[in-house]
Design a protein around this motif. Sequence first.
Motif, short mmCIF file in Angstrom:
data_model
loop_
_atom_site.label_atom_id
_atom_site.label_comp_id
_atom_site.label_asym_id
_atom_site.label_seq_id
_atom_site.Cartn_x
_atom_site.Cartn_y
_atom_site.Cartn_z
N ALA A 44 0.90 -1.09 0.12
CA ALA A 44 -0.07 -0.16 -0.09
C ALA A 44 0.74 1.29 -0.11
O ALA A 44 2.14 1.27 0.30
CB ALA A 44 -0.94 -0.04 1.27
N GLU A 45 0.36 2.38 -0.43
CA GLU A 45 1.17 3.50 -0.45
C GLU A 45 1.45 3.82 1.08
O GLU A 45 0.71 3.50 2.12
CB GLU A 45 0.04 4.77 -0.65
N ALA A 46 2.80 4.38 1.27
CA ALA A 46 3.45 4.48 2.66
C ALA A 46 2.50 5.60 3.32
O ALA A 46 2.02 6.63 2.68
CB ALA A 46 5.00 5.14 2.42
N GLU A 47 2.65 5.51 4.60
CA GLU A 47 1.85 6.13 5.53
C GLU A 47 3.20 7.01 6.15
O GLU A 47 3.87 6.50 6.76
CB GLU A 47 1.23 5.67 6.56
N ILE A 48 3.33 8.18 5.92
CA ILE A 48 4.25 9.31 6.31
C ILE A 48 3.72 10.07 7.53
O ILE A 48 2.83 10.79 7.60
CB ILE A 48 4.71 9.93 5.12
N ILE A 49 4.47 10.08 8.56
CA ILE A 49 4.29 10.95 9.79
C ILE A 49 5.69 11.67 9.67
O ILE A 49 6.77 11.12 10.42
CB ILE A 49 3.89 10.27 11.00
N ALA A 50 5.98 12.86 9.31
CA ALA A 50 7.06 13.60 9.34
C ALA A 50 6.80 15.08 8.81
O ALA A 50 5.83 15.50 8.34
CB ALA A 50 8.07 13.15 8.20
N LYS A 51 7.33 15.91 9.28
CA LYS A 51 7.43 17.44 9.09
C LYS A 51 8.64 18.09 9.13
O LYS A 51 9.56 17.65 10.06
CB LYS A 51 6.33 18.18 10.01
#
Length: 210
Positions: A44-51
Amino acid sequence: MADIPMTYLALGDSYTIGEGVAEKDRYPAILVEKLNQSTDTQWAEAEIIAKTGWTVDELEEGINSAAPKGEPYDLVTLLIGVNNQYRGRSVEDFQLEFEQMLLRAIGFAGNLPNHVVVLSIPDWGITPFAVEKGSHSEKVAAEIDAYNLAKKETCEKYGVAFIDITEDYRQIGASPEMLVEDQLHPSGLVYQRWAQALYQHMDQLNLEES
């Protein structure tokens, strides 16, 4: 079972969210594309938690706000720490925070350390931005080396893979084609190399059977 896609959670800062590049040029997106093109397993599309700008504690807050619901994830990557170094925080404090974040990443991976991969911190001191800012490149390099050693030691403690992208980045990161407009952050060409390093590591694993 084969129809259920594998899941990937990418945790980090500007290097993970891909400051200055299109979504498709972020290394998590490139990695997923590589995996889907070259393996029978679908991701699946990567889930990104980043800023951009996040330190470890700010990533912690970001995770809490995002409340990821996909655990256990089949893969979790973690690239964090450059902003702790940039703000002059101590290696000792960073190591304590990083250890807690690593344990959280392992938890997101269903408590399977071999489903977690940590990337080293790139050396921003080689960039034109750093030169223009008057940064002391040797000081930045020494601090980043210390941070990366702390990360590596912590990864070894918990049996988590640690991939060094720093040395390669020091060789290429200042080249015009390897930079985005701000003259600090990497271009998609750099992220391709990081995705390839991750892909090569994963090629040695059989995550479906772990």
